[in-house]
Design a protein around this motif. Sequence first.
Motif, PDB file in Angstrom:
ATOM      1  N   GLY A 359       0.664  -1.221   0.005  1.00 18.89           N
ATOM      2  CA  GLY A 359      -0.074  -0.052   0.009  1.00 18.89           C
ATOM      3  C   GLY A 359       0.806   1.252  -0.005  1.00 18.89           C
ATOM      4  O   GLY A 359       0.455   2.330  -0.051  1.00 18.89           O
ATOM      5  N   VAL A 360       2.040   1.293   0.041  1.00 19.19           N
ATOM      6  CA  VAL A 360       2.949   2.353   0.120  1.00 19.19           C
ATOM      7  C   VAL A 360       3.760   2.492  -1.300  1.00 19.19           C
ATOM      8  O   VAL A 360       4.301   1.618  -1.771  1.00 19.19           O
ATOM      9  N   LYS A 361       3.561   3.598  -1.842  1.00 21.72           N
ATOM     10  CA  LYS A 361       4.311   3.981  -3.189  1.00 21.72           C
ATOM     11  C   LYS A 361       5.935   4.235  -2.701  1.00 21.72           C
ATOM     12  O   LYS A 361       6.205   4.861  -1.986  1.00 21.72           O
ATOM     13  N   VAL A 362       6.786   3.385  -3.182  1.00 24.22           N
ATOM     14  CA  VAL A 362       8.197   3.300  -2.880  1.00 24.22           C
ATOM     15  C   VAL A 362       8.999   4.257  -3.557  1.00 24.22           C
ATOM     16  O   VAL A 362       9.013   3.947  -4.806  1.00 24.22           O
ATOM     17  N   ALA A 363       9.400   5.156  -2.948  1.00 19.90           N
ATOM     18  CA  ALA A 363      10.474   6.073  -3.429  1.00 19.90           C
ATOM     19  C   ALA A 363      11.747   5.591  -3.141  1.00 19.90           C
ATOM     20  O   ALA A 363      12.201   5.234  -2.100  1.00 19.90           O
ATOM     21  N   GLY A 364      12.530   5.378  -4.142  1.00 23.39           N
ATOM     22  CA  GLY A 364      14.177   4.779  -3.809  1.00 23.39           C
ATOM     23  C   GLY A 364      13.947   3.268  -4.067  1.00 23.39           C
ATOM     24  O   GLY A 364      12.759   2.801  -4.807  1.00 23.39           O
ATOM     25  N   GLY A 365      15.059   2.553  -3.749  1.00 19.88           N
ATOM     26  CA  GLY A 365      14.780   1.118  -4.209  1.00 19.88           C
ATOM     27  C   GLY A 365      15.566   0.255  -2.921  1.00 19.88           C
ATOM     28  O   GLY A 365      16.058   1.266  -1.978  1.00 19.88           O
ATOM     29  N   PRO A 366      15.600  -0.883  -2.681  1.00 22.47           N
ATOM     30  CA  PRO A 366      16.297  -1.594  -1.700  1.00 22.47           C
ATOM     31  C   PRO A 366      17.697  -1.266  -1.390  1.00 22.47           C
ATOM     32  O   PRO A 366      18.335  -1.210  -2.447  1.00 22.47           O
ATOM     33  N   GLN A 367      18.079  -0.901  -0.114  1.00 24.07           N
ATOM     34  CA  GLN A 367      19.357  -0.249  -0.134  1.00 24.07           C
ATOM     35  C   GLN A 367      19.912  -0.628   1.047  1.00 24.07           C
ATOM     36  O   GLN A 367      21.165  -1.260   0.990  1.00 24.07           O
TER      37      GLN A 367
END
Lengths: 451, 122
Positions: A359-367
């Motif tokens: 449900g959350v729009k992810v800004a960025g990527g797995p870091q």
Amino acid sequence: MEGLCCGPGYASPSEAIRAPSEKLLYTIAIYTGTGIQKPDYLATVDVDPNSENYSKVIHRLEMPGIGDELHHMGWNACSSCHDDNSMSRKYLIVPGVRSNNIYVVDTATNPKAPNLYKVIQGSEIKSKTNLSGPHTVHCLGSEIIISFLGDAKGEAPGGYLHLNKDFEIIGRWENSMGDIPFSYDFWYQPRHNVMVSSEWAAPNTFMPGFDLEEVGHLKYGRRIHIWDFKKKKPIQTMYLGEDGLIPLEVKFLHNPNSSHGFCGAALSANVIHFWKSENGNWEWEKIIDIDNEPHSDWPIPIPGVMSALLVSMDDKYLYINNWLHGDMRQYNITDPHKPVLTGQVWMGGLLGKAPIVNGVKVAGGPQMYQLSLDGKRMYVTTSLFSTWDNQFYPEIRTKGGVMLMIDCDVENGGMKINNDFVVNFGDEPNGPSRCHESRYPGGDCTSDIWL
Amino acid sequence: MKKITIANRNNSTYEVKGNRPLLLELRALGLDLPYGCQYGGCITCAAKLIKGKVDQKSQVALNNRQINDGYVILCVARAKSNCTFDIGVESHDKLYRNPFIDPLAPHELKSDIATFTEIKDD
């Protein structure tokens, strides 16, 4: 949560795996570079599935001023002084990359609401040791060393700050930097009398942001270094060339008898495996090569940007991220020369594979990511570094960072995003912040080293 | 004294001496500004100069394109005349760019590596 008889941590990796599950974790969250004029802070996240506050930030410890850029952190003590019952894993050491300040946080008096115990001023570190740009924190026995990426003026190669157990500056740890041009991450393996270090860039190069041309001008690293740990000086350099552009995180296997380790070359998006050969020299090979991916808006294919790397406590799985692609991967490294891909999940990233997670729009990527001692729960955050976020994921300024959890199958391999856990740092009370590294009070998969 | 106008803060004005970094002078007058390293190396305090002159010789964070776009590192820059700035992240529209989509030309790099004539491949 710690061993019953002795000092901090566990007698062995196998004992650590059997420890109780984590109920809290700490992650740093930044406002530096976001446009919000508030201090960075240490967030306590409730990760106890039986708690009514599960998957929520339950406490925020603000730093005294703005502009630190909290980033990585480490404990005052770990399993390396398990035999010393005068020590305990009580203090989290939290450096500010930009301010040069080092914050010592007491997490034991009230684990849910840690408090600031001591501040080592950045100006004192500069004047006594000529260092700036702190990064990795490791304890060694009862003392502490911290890698710094620059001198007091932000020029490479930096060096290592040595603190005593009362967090007083002893001075520089290393006797020599040899020919090392850059610093970044380090790890040590005492039974082999070895430390390994990697290379990012000078603070004056990486802090303002990333320019590809500066890689060509040799402003970024492409080597890893082997140290004589007791003599505190480098003894062998492994030149990785194009296979190892910007080698960042470096880890040994947890087994203290092993000499095998891994480094993630961020820009090349390769995993470098290194080990001590029978003649005593250190060797390396590329074992994982992530292809760049085409994108309609990009003139060249997108590199993965493998900015972190982690080994499970049983040394069975290696985890990597591709920050720009948006995937996390799990490899079985039972044979460290021949990793086998066993799991992959997507969150955010520029390839559009998973723009919305839980449900959350992810800004960025797995870091950044941290793994539970039993290897089953991996907590992942999405921000890399404020200026680099602003270049590649400008929407993170208004959306903030996200923490997600991946369920990892330790028996058969495999990864799956847990649908019950999401911490949206876009909803923080002072506005969207960005979370980065995490640590668990009872230990995790990047905190402990065995003598 | 130099008059500093902050265009994106309702054209609020401040009087500074110009003998210390603008970050210190303006913060002492109550203007809330972002900052990080405080030695000119990290870009967090960058503001956009719309009019006027500053001395920012000791900054090491900006590349030549950013300088040409008017960016000033307030933690080391001193005012040399009356100046007008935009401050904060609202002024950072050209400060951050995707380096793969929009690469720098050789003359746009940081001053220590910039080259101003094309080097031809043989």
